[in-house]
Design an enzyme around this catalytic site. Structure first.
Site, PDB file in Angstrom:
ATOM      1  N   LYS A   1       0.911  -1.255  -0.011  1.00  0.00           N
ATOM      2  CA  LYS A   1       0.117   0.104  -0.051  1.00  0.00           C
ATOM      3  C   LYS A   1       0.964   1.051   0.022  1.00  0.00           C
ATOM      4  O   LYS A   1       0.634   2.200  -0.784  1.00  0.00           O
ATOM      5  CB  LYS A   1      -0.946  -0.088   1.089  1.00  0.00           C
ATOM      6  CG  LYS A   1      -1.816   1.101   1.229  1.00  0.00           C
ATOM      7  CD  LYS A   1      -2.679   1.354   2.486  1.00  0.00           C
ATOM      8  CE  LYS A   1      -3.685   0.340   2.788  1.00  0.00           C
ATOM      9  NZ  LYS A   1      -4.446   0.605   3.864  1.00  0.00           N
TER      10      LYS A   1
ATOM     11  N   GLU B   1      10.115  -5.590   3.777  1.00  0.00           N
ATOM     12  CA  GLU B   1      10.365  -7.154   3.292  1.00  0.00           C
ATOM     13  C   GLU B   1      10.006  -6.865   1.659  1.00  0.00           C
ATOM     14  O   GLU B   1      10.881  -7.219   0.740  1.00  0.00           O
ATOM     15  CB  GLU B   1       9.476  -8.004   3.727  1.00  0.00           C
ATOM     16  CG  GLU B   1       9.981  -8.456   5.325  1.00  0.00           C
ATOM     17  CD  GLU B   1       9.226  -7.581   6.204  1.00  0.00           C
ATOM     18  OE1 GLU B   1       9.176  -7.970   7.536  1.00  0.00           O
ATOM     19  OE2 GLU B   1       8.631  -6.466   5.761  1.00  0.00           O
TER      20      GLU B   1
ATOM     21  N   GLY C   1      -4.782  -4.735   5.827  1.00  0.00           N
ATOM     22  CA  GLY C   1      -4.032  -5.562   4.784  1.00  0.00           C
ATOM     23  C   GLY C   1      -4.564  -7.142   4.873  1.00  0.00           C
ATOM     24  O   GLY C   1      -4.826  -7.833   3.957  1.00  0.00           O
ATOM     25  N   ARG C   2      -5.221  -7.556   6.229  1.00  0.00           N
ATOM     26  CA  ARG C   2      -5.710  -8.840   6.052  1.00  0.00           C
ATOM     27  C   ARG C   2      -7.081  -8.940   5.336  1.00  0.00           C
ATOM     28  O   ARG C   2      -7.809  -9.895   5.528  1.00  0.00           O
ATOM     29  CB  ARG C   2      -5.982  -9.177   7.619  1.00  0.00           C
ATOM     30  CG  ARG C   2      -6.278  -8.195   8.501  1.00  0.00           C
ATOM     31  CD  ARG C   2      -6.012  -8.905   9.853  1.00  0.00           C
ATOM     32  NE  ARG C   2      -6.279  -7.840  10.860  1.00  0.00           N
ATOM     33  CZ  ARG C   2      -6.066  -6.718  11.344  1.00  0.00           C
ATOM     34  NH1 ARG C   2      -4.889  -6.299  10.719  1.00  0.00           N
ATOM     35  NH2 ARG C   2      -6.311  -6.064  12.163  1.00  0.00           N
TER      36      ARG C   2
ATOM     37  N   GLU D   1      -4.071 -11.425  14.238  1.00  0.00           N
ATOM     38  CA  GLU D   1      -3.697 -10.038  14.294  1.00  0.00           C
ATOM     39  C   GLU D   1      -4.888  -8.983  14.560  1.00  0.00           C
ATOM     40  O   GLU D   1      -4.674  -8.019  14.727  1.00  0.00           O
ATOM     41  CB  GLU D   1      -3.245  -9.619  12.683  1.00  0.00           C
ATOM     42  CG  GLU D   1      -2.585  -8.282  12.651  1.00  0.00           C
ATOM     43  CD  GLU D   1      -1.729  -8.277  11.191  1.00  0.00           C
ATOM     44  OE1 GLU D   1      -0.574  -8.427  11.163  1.00  0.00           O
ATOM     45  OE2 GLU D   1      -2.343  -7.983  10.280  1.00  0.00           O
TER      46      GLU D   1
ATOM     47  N   HIS E   1      -2.269 -37.712  10.408  1.00  0.00           N
ATOM     48  CA  HIS E   1      -0.770 -38.598  10.567  1.00  0.00           C
ATOM     49  C   HIS E   1       0.108 -37.705  11.239  1.00  0.00           C
ATOM     50  O   HIS E   1       1.081 -37.980  11.326  1.00  0.00           O
ATOM     51  CB  HIS E   1      -0.446 -38.925   9.379  1.00  0.00           C
ATOM     52  CG  HIS E   1      -1.383 -39.972   8.841  1.00  0.00           C
ATOM     53  ND1 HIS E   1      -1.287 -41.548   9.035  1.00  0.00           N
ATOM     54  CD2 HIS E   1      -2.571 -39.915   8.009  1.00  0.00           C
ATOM     55  CE1 HIS E   1      -2.132 -42.230   8.317  1.00  0.00           C
ATOM     56  NE2 HIS E   1      -3.008 -41.219   7.540  1.00  0.00           N
TER      57      HIS E   1
ATOM     58  N   LYS F   1       9.797  -3.833  14.063  1.00  0.00           N
ATOM     59  CA  LYS F   1      10.308  -3.230  12.817  1.00  0.00           C
ATOM     60  C   LYS F   1      11.379  -2.243  13.242  1.00  0.00           C
ATOM     61  O   LYS F   1      12.167  -1.808  12.569  1.00  0.00           O
ATOM     62  CB  LYS F   1       9.137  -2.762  12.131  1.00  0.00           C
ATOM     63  CG  LYS F   1       8.219  -3.781  11.541  1.00  0.00           C
ATOM     64  CD  LYS F   1       7.333  -2.971  10.901  1.00  0.00           C
ATOM     65  CE  LYS F   1       6.020  -4.302  10.250  1.00  0.00           C
ATOM     66  NZ  LYS F   1       4.942  -3.464   9.330  1.00  0.00           N
TER      67      LYS F   1
END
Length: 530
Positions: A212, A218, A269-270, A355, A386, A495
């Site tokens: 955005k 990153e 964001g999510r 979050e 499993h 951060k």
């Protein structure tokens, strides 16, 4: 309610008049509640605790609650003014109080020109912008689909700019256009980008840079490395092979990226899959498929907005989450999608719920007296059977499990799907029924709760509805706890500290660091550095 620009009052759940009544009910029947007895005594239990919702069916009957408990929880939601807060969200009231923002991800899937009761004046303008951007983004997606020269699409983003589109692209791979591969790069660890780049040709690759602000460390580190690789490999026309999903058009242009699609500060964001962040998905399944995804989500929005609480699936799930967290004290919930296409759904839901509701203070900034978000985790079935199902069946902790099954397979292989569905049904049955043979090692206590969600087929519309359902259940529990589910300040401190530590890895300067960080910094420095 007719929402205004002011935030409607909220009564935290533990202050509602139903709270002590729920405590008394739990003391009387909570720990002693037995699912097997509940089914034996109530022939209508399945019918009462299961329901149809848009594009899916949910069975809540194998959960540790009675009709009386559910009725009290529904009354609690009314006392806490949940309906008013829900309506305020849809209307554009800035319910994200710490950032002073509206929460309008539902607007991203609202049909063009549709007005809802109580809409604030700016909503119509925002909706027009949403559809203008959507139309432009989908036109671009169709152009890329038609371009046979582009064989690889690489989405570079992190958090919601990666988890949402990656999960959805994998889930809907049966609807993918032929001749194109999709890659997702999120980790700042260069190993991920480097190994992907080795499989690509610059003239056949489209990079989507999803950020955005165009400042996410990153994403921008990976973007700069991708641009450097593109140039080193003889790539030409950055403007042709790179597009940006950002509002920072100037920053994108500074890198030679002229194709940009923006979104708005009221999109967390999510919650951004429905926006231009979903461009990789739109290329994969086409404009028609993407619009079907939005339509499925909108159908669930309308269900949440208009269905009575007693028949409102997001409300019922959110109340069940509260019941388990604050009365039973369950600290986690397991997600088991019985469809390999949904293999990234647990990771997506982890961000969505933890979050959003991983907060320890209320809207007033003061510590809460109640526990909030559980830990979400899981793997697709039958793989999980499993791995960790041993603990679910016979472990010392009770973990509610959420099964997601798809009635129609997305492959032609005979016999596979019947075995898959039989396993899902059997695991839910075994968790509830248990088995006692008198040998402690082979005894199953049973009475372990689960929810079972069924999709008729894994279509874009069904996926959209499933994701919107999960969004709204998180809103319900967060509202009742009295927290702001739409900020994420908890990710910021690390951060800031990383920006200080990065140059120290080069210089070795440990001044002012605690002994552990200083020692680890020296251990991690590469040999040969002074």
């Amino acid at each position: 309610m007719n929402p205004t620009s002011s935030l409607p009052p909220l009564l935290p759940c533990d202050q509602a008049p139903e709270w002590p009544r729920l405590q008394a009910l739990f003391a009387a029947q909570g720990r002693a509640f037995d699912l097997r007895r509940a089914f034996a005594e109530d022939a209508g239990r399945f019918a009462h605790f299961s329901q149809e919702a848009p594009h899916l069916f949910a069975d809540l009957s194998k959960n540790l609650w009675s009709r009386e408990a559910e009725a009290l929880l529904l009354a609690l939601a009314q006392s806490c003014r949940l309906a008013e807060r829900r309506d305020a969200m849809f209307a554009g009231v800035p319910i994200n109080t710490t950032e002073g923002r509206a929460v309008l991800h539902t607007l991203l899937r609202r049909p063009k020109g549709l007005a809802l009761p109580g809409d604030l004046p700016q909503v119509a303008h925002e909706l027009a912008q949403v559809h203008a951007t959507l139309d432009a983004m989908l036109a671009y997606a169709e152009a890329q689909r038609a371009d046979a020269a582009i064989t690889d699409v690489v989405n570079i983003g992190i958090g919601g700019s990666d988890l949402g589109p990656q999960m959805a692209v994998l889930a809907l791979e049966a609807q993918h256009i032929a001749g194109k591969r999709f890659h997702f790069i999120s980790n700042v660890d260069g190993h991920e980008l480097h190994t992907t780049l080795q499989t690509l040709c610059p003239e056949r690759t489209l990079f989507l840079i999803a950020s955005k602000t165009f400042t996410t460390v990153e994403t921008m580190t990976n973007a700069h490395s991708a641009l450097a690789w593109f140039a080193a490999q003889g790539g030409r026309e950055v403007a042709r092979h790179f597009a940006a999903l950002t509002t920072n058009v100037a920053a994108a242009r500074a890198l030679g990226i002229t194709t940009t699609f923006g979104f708005w500060d009221w999109v967390g964001g999510r919650y951004s899959l429905w926006s231009a962040i979903g461009l990789s998905l739109a290329i994969a399944i086409g404009a028609e498929g993407f619009r079907a995804l939005l339509a499925g989500a909108h159908a669930m929005d309308e269900h949440f907005r208009s269905a009575p609480f007693a028949a409102n699936l997001p409300v019922r799930l959110g109340l069940l989450d509260l019941w388990y967290r604050n009365f039973y004290g369950f600290t986690s919930r397991c997600i088991a999608p019985y469809h390999a296409g949904l293999r990234r759904l647990p990771a997506y839901l982890q961000q969505l719920e933890m979050e959003s509701n991983g907060k320890r203070v209320g809207l007033d900034g003061k510590p809460l007296a109640l526990a909030t978000a559980p830990v979400l985790w899981g793997e697709p079935g039958t793989n999980g059977q499993h791995a960790f199902f041993q603990m679910l069946h016979q472990g010392s902790d009770v973990v509610p499990l959420e099964f997601i099954a798809v009635r129609t397979p997305t492959h032609p292989l005979p016999g596979h799907h019947e075995k898959l569905l039989a396993n899902a049904l059997a695991q839910a049955q075994a968790l509830m029924q248990g088995k006692v043979v008198g040998d402690g090692h082979r005894d199953f206590p049973g009475n372990r709760p689960s929810t079972f969600i069924v999709l008729d087929a894994l279509t874009p519309a069904a996926l959209g509805a499933l994701l919107a359902l999960q969004e709204h259940r998180v809103f319900v529990s967060g509202s009742l706890w009295g927290i702001n589910s739409f900020d994420q300040w908890g990710v910021e401190l690390g951060k800031v500290l990383a920006r200080d530590l990065e140059p120290r890895l080069a210089s070795g300067d440990a001044t002012g660091l605690d002994a552990s960080t200083a020692g680890l910094l020296q251990r991690l420095r590469r040999p040969g550095r002074a």
